[in-house]
Design an enzyme around this catalytic site. Structure first.
Site, mmCIF file in Angstrom:
data_model
loop_
_atom_site.group_PDB
_atom_site.id
_atom_site.type_symbol
_atom_site.label_atom_id
_atom_site.label_comp_id
_atom_site.label_asym_id
_atom_site.label_seq_id
_atom_site.Cartn_x
_atom_site.Cartn_y
_atom_site.Cartn_z
ATOM 1 N N GLN A 136 -9.084 -42.928 -39.515
ATOM 2 C CA GLN A 136 -9.675 -41.847 -38.833
ATOM 3 C C GLN A 136 -9.590 -42.009 -37.288
ATOM 4 O O GLN A 136 -9.892 -41.067 -36.678
ATOM 5 C CB GLN A 136 -11.191 -41.642 -39.155
ATOM 6 C CG GLN A 136 -11.501 -41.613 -40.571
ATOM 7 C CD GLN A 136 -10.855 -40.221 -40.965
ATOM 8 O OE1 GLN A 136 -10.927 -39.415 -40.138
ATOM 9 N NE2 GLN A 136 -10.050 -40.245 -42.024
ATOM 10 N N ASN A 137 -8.625 -42.891 -36.841
ATOM 11 C CA ASN A 137 -8.464 -42.981 -35.369
ATOM 12 C C ASN A 137 -7.524 -41.807 -35.116
ATOM 13 O O ASN A 137 -6.307 -41.678 -35.683
ATOM 14 C CB ASN A 137 -7.624 -44.468 -34.893
ATOM 15 C CG ASN A 137 -7.993 -44.781 -33.630
ATOM 16 O OD1 ASN A 137 -7.253 -43.754 -32.816
ATOM 17 N ND2 ASN A 137 -8.668 -45.615 -32.974
ATOM 18 N N ARG A 138 -7.321 -41.197 -34.122
ATOM 19 C CA ARG A 138 -6.824 -39.947 -33.784
ATOM 20 C C ARG A 138 -5.459 -40.427 -32.875
ATOM 21 O O ARG A 138 -4.795 -39.407 -32.398
ATOM 22 C CB ARG A 138 -7.408 -38.880 -33.006
ATOM 23 C CG ARG A 138 -8.390 -37.968 -33.806
ATOM 24 C CD ARG A 138 -9.851 -38.540 -34.348
ATOM 25 N NE ARG A 138 -10.605 -39.018 -33.159
ATOM 26 C CZ ARG A 138 -11.545 -38.368 -32.500
ATOM 27 N NH1 ARG A 138 -11.540 -37.254 -32.765
ATOM 28 N NH2 ARG A 138 -12.050 -39.047 -31.650
#
Length: 463
Positions: free
Chosen positions: A330-332
């Site tokens: 979920q890190n962008r």
């Protein structure tokens, strides 16, 4: 075709999942299907889903790659065969008559949206949360007037105490906003209210909601940064009420949304009216693991042509498992860099390195080793800084950026004097920084990195 599809997004939920699914098995309503949406879990969640699928013909397991709860719900909406949609979070559970109560109300009065009371769980106790007292079918205007009394209330904002007519969602392309990690359900509900015509409220609790420590709701809803997202949401509230001619009458109440936190029905301590949960439903949160001394195990990415350096704080547990930077799904970071450079999102480590070097970007972390609890940047202590000066000597780096406030503060404390260069602070790409959607990150990072031509100024004087 089933009358109701119950959608359950699941990600690494094995600790609570049996309690959740047992409550679904016990539902008194038969004309339903249950979509178990396994969102790339790495624990035993998928095996539990398969087990329940074998026991109950209403269950159907969909095993998919990890894309986050919003996209998982959106995919499930398209797969659903039911006339109405119901939602359940994997760490919560239902009363035995939950689906039957919602479905009977929808069928009896041909409703587009049915909303019900719920229980707020705190440890071993729970309290009832209610709002609308009207029992007749409400128009859009009537429902909006009820919501105007407390627009930040979870009763109106969440998806799990409601039943939705699927055709309205599909016809108007109403989905969860995948760029948001917080309040995306509030936005979906505002869109639904705009298009629905017949509303019912049930004066009975049908859902047990458990707010756990460390959840996005518990951390973001009370942060000062959350005010920025709430200003954006306020515009959506204004649009809704202006579209139905109620804004002028209720604008003071609507504008009060900015001052209110998203309320889930309990402010800290349970009231004297709270009741004890049955022992089988009490699952205590895991204790936080203790401190561990951890070394940074993978090399920085750079070459002699690198012109800018982006510094994180320290690798997360997931990054340490993957042995590379920004490994949490979920890190962008990788989507952000791909978007800014107009390249495909890289999948492998080699593709990620190639993307960075092609665009003269170097990455590393400020901390070489430290004592840390899990992935918690705020717990970091006993820091040994990385040798940032080494990259500066062996590359063409002129500008340094810190990915988030913690990286910025640690760089300033441990590295700035040695390197002689200031770092510019950028908003964190971490999933915990839900206040910054991918679009907002793109705007901020793009303006700062690609919209500038001047070099970082050298540090003058004593730090």
């Amino acid at each position: 075709m089933p009358f109701v599809t119950l959608i359950i997004p699941i990600y690494n939920a094995e600790r609570y999942l049996r309690r959740c699914l047992d409550s679904v098995v016990e539902q008194t309503y038969a004309d339903m299907e249950v979509l178990l949406m396994n969102d790339g879990s790495t624990d035993g969640s998928l095996a539990i889903c398969r087990e329940y699928e074998e026991k109950d013909l209403r269950f159907r397991t969909i095993d998919k790659e990890n894309t986050g709860v919003s996209d998982t719900r959106n995919q499930a909406m398209l797969l659903a065969r039911g006339t109405y949609l119901q939602f359940l979070d994997s760490d919560d559970w239902l009363t035995p008559d939950a689906t039957e109560s919602l479905a009977e109300a929808a069928r009896a009065d041909d409703c587009d949206l049915v909303v019900a009371d719920f229980y707020r769980v705190n440890g071993k106790r729970y309290v009832e949360k209610k709002h609308i007292k009207k029992t007749h079918v409400m128009t859009r205007e009537e429902f909006a007037m009820e919501m105007a009394e407390d627009p930040a209330d979870f009763y109106y904002g969440v998806m799990w105490n409601k039943l939705y007519r699927k055709s309205i969602l599909l016809e108007h392309q109403i989905q969860c906003d995948t760029s948001m990690n917080w309040c995306e359900d509030f936005v979906l509900n505002l869109q639904m209210i705009r298009h629905a015509e017949r509303f019912r409220a049930l004066q009975k609790p049908i859902y047990y909601y458990m707010k756990r420590k460390g959840s996005l709701v518990s951390t973001e809803a009370v942060s000062t940064e959350a005010v920025k997202v709430k200003f954006e949401l306020l515009e959506k509230y204004r649009d809704l009420y202006q579209s139905i001619g109620l804004y002028e009458e209720h604008k003071l109440k609507i504008n009060s949304y900015i001052l209110a936190v998203a309320k889930d029905g309990a402010a800290g301590v349970m009231t004297p009216k709270s009741k004890k949960l049955s022992p089988e439903n009490v699952i205590p949160d895991k204790e936080k693991p203790g401190y561990q001394h951890v070394e940074h195990t993978f090399e920085p990415v750079y070459d002699e042509n690198s012109e800018i350096l982006i510094l994180g704080t320290f690798p997360s547990v997931k990054s340490r498992e993957n042995n590379f930077y920004y490994g949490h799904p979920q890190n962008r970071f990788w989507k952000l860099i791909a978007g800014l450079t107009k390249e495909p999102v890289p999948e492998t480590i080699e593709e990620k390195k190639a993307l960075l070097l092609k665009h003269h970007i170097a990455i590393w972390d400020v901390v070489q080793s430290c004592d840390i609890i899990g992935s918690s940047d705020s717990s970091i202590k006993n820091v040994v800084p990385a040798d940032i000066a080494k990259i500066l000597k062996e590359s063409s780096v002129q500008r340094i950026y810190a990915n988030g406030d913690k990286a910025y503060r640690l760089y300033k404390k441990y590295c700035e004097k040695e390197t002689g260069k200031k770092a510019e602070k950028l908003p964190s790409t971490s999933p915990a920084n839900a206040i910054f959607t991918l679009d907002r990150l793109t705007e901020s990072w793009g303006a700062e990195i690609f919209g500038r031509t001047e070099e970082n100024e050298s540090v003058k004087g004593t730090v």
